[in-house]
Design a protein around this motif. Structure first.
Motif, PDB file in Angstrom:
ATOM      1  N   GLN A 154      59.407 121.614  26.371  1.00 56.00           N
ATOM      2  CA  GLN A 154      58.308 122.425  25.843  1.00 56.00           C
ATOM      3  C   GLN A 154      58.412 123.867  26.320  1.00 56.00           C
ATOM      4  O   GLN A 154      58.190 124.808  25.553  1.00 56.00           O
ATOM      5  N   GLN A 156      61.151 125.435  27.150  1.00 50.40           N
ATOM      6  CA  GLN A 156      62.278 126.070  26.470  1.00 50.40           C
ATOM      7  C   GLN A 156      61.917 126.432  25.035  1.00 50.40           C
ATOM      8  O   GLN A 156      62.332 127.481  24.518  1.00 50.40           O
ATOM      9  N   MET A 157      61.128 125.580  24.370  1.00 52.47           N
ATOM     10  CA  MET A 157      60.691 125.875  23.009  1.00 52.47           C
ATOM     11  C   MET A 157      59.834 127.138  22.975  1.00 52.47           C
ATOM     12  O   MET A 157      59.975 127.977  22.071  1.00 52.47           O
ATOM     13  N   LEU A 158      58.953 127.298  23.968  1.00 52.77           N
ATOM     14  CA  LEU A 158      58.121 128.500  24.027  1.00 52.77           C
ATOM     15  C   LEU A 158      58.979 129.750  24.216  1.00 52.77           C
ATOM     16  O   LEU A 158      58.669 130.821  23.678  1.00 52.77           O
ATOM     17  N   ARG A 159      60.062 129.618  24.951  1.00 53.22           N
ATOM     18  CA  ARG A 159      60.955 130.763  25.152  1.00 53.22           C
ATOM     19  C   ARG A 159      61.756 131.070  23.886  1.00 53.22           C
ATOM     20  O   ARG A 159      61.878 132.236  23.480  1.00 53.22           O
ATOM     21  N   ASP A 160      62.291 130.028  23.259  1.00 52.78           N
ATOM     22  CA  ASP A 160      63.154 130.227  22.097  1.00 52.78           C
ATOM     23  C   ASP A 160      62.369 130.644  20.857  1.00 52.78           C
ATOM     24  O   ASP A 160      62.798 131.522  20.101  1.00 52.78           O
ATOM     25  N   LYS A 161      61.218 130.009  20.643  1.00 48.34           N
ATOM     26  CA  LYS A 161      60.485 130.223  19.396  1.00 48.34           C
ATOM     27  C   LYS A 161      59.445 131.327  19.493  1.00 48.34           C
ATOM     28  O   LYS A 161      59.219 132.068  18.529  1.00 48.34           O
ATOM     29  N   TRP A 162      58.816 131.444  20.671  1.00 47.84           N
ATOM     30  CA  TRP A 162      57.695 132.370  20.790  1.00 47.84           C
ATOM     31  C   TRP A 162      57.943 133.505  21.780  1.00 47.84           C
ATOM     32  O   TRP A 162      57.057 134.314  22.029  1.00 47.84           O
ATOM     33  N   GLY A 163      59.129 133.559  22.362  1.00 44.67           N
ATOM     34  CA  GLY A 163      59.488 134.690  23.206  1.00 44.67           C
ATOM     35  C   GLY A 163      58.860 134.699  24.585  1.00 44.67           C
ATOM     36  O   GLY A 163      58.683 135.769  25.180  1.00 44.67           O
TER      37      GLY A 163
END
Length: 215
Positions: A154, A156-163
């Protein structure tokens, strides 16, 4: 809410007041204040060649709501490990406590094993002690309770998708002990009751102690 002395408005007189820090699940000490953990062994004498049952009793002793609460991604893990004198893990066991949500195609609560106020849950771990003079040498029980704000995936997703760029910790230990299994096992307790026990027991009856969790 710690006491402070400051002006209510810029240029105003100094007044005594309180600082509202909005502590919550991101504050390790605040999370620790919400729970009581007790660790025991049966039998505590740890007889060689016999199975010993280690029990971690987890109680929501200080929150007026379920633990964990807030974002449904939050959860606790309870881990047991038996390690030898070289730090090698001989046996381990892990448990999870939280809330699981199916977000697509519809929002559905799949599972919820969080603790209501003053509820307790026992997490049990059994291990056969070695015979005297065994090759394992002195053993140690490691016990760890970790609070997770989100999973690695989760985050990593916040970093990849939402910066997301912050590096604030999103998991931290709230109870950890390493106890040598070389003599009588001491009872370990961390925490205390911090809520109105009678009122909450009445509100959440029947039953404040849930079934054991075993591996």
């Amino acid at each position: 809410m710690p006491a402070v002395e400051r002006p209510v408005a810029t240029g105003g007189p100094m007044r005594k007041g309180r600082k509202h820090l909005w502590r919550g699940g991101h504050d390790p000490e605040q999370v620790k204040r919400a729970l009581t953990v007790k660790l025991t062994a049966d039998p505590p004498e740890l007889p060689p060649g016999q199975k010993v049952e280690f029990t971690l009793e987890f109680t929501n002793s200080g929150a007026g709501h379920k633990l964990p609460t807030g974002d449904p991604d939050r959860f606790f893990t309870v881990d047991f490990e038996i390690v030898d004198q070289n730090g090698i893990v001989l046996e381990d066991q892990s448990h999870t406590m939280g809330r699981w949500i199916l977000w697509q195609p519809v929002i559905l609560e799949v599972w919820d094993n969080r603790l209501k106020p003053l509820q307790s849950r026992n997490f049990r771990f059994k291990y056969r002690m070695p015979q005297l003079g065994g090759m394992e040498g002195p053993l140690t029980l490691r016990t760890l309770v970790t609070y997770h704000i989100q999973t690695d995936a989760q985050n990593q997703m916040l970093r990849d998708k939402w910066g997301l760029t912050g590096n604030d910790p999103y998991s931290f230990p709230v109870f950890e002990r390493e106890i040598p299994l070389t003599g009588p096992f001491p009872e370990v307790v961390q925490g205390e009751y911090r809520v109105d026990h009678d009122a909450l027991v009445a509100a959440y009856q029947p039953g404040c102690h849930e079934n054991d969790q075993q591996g």
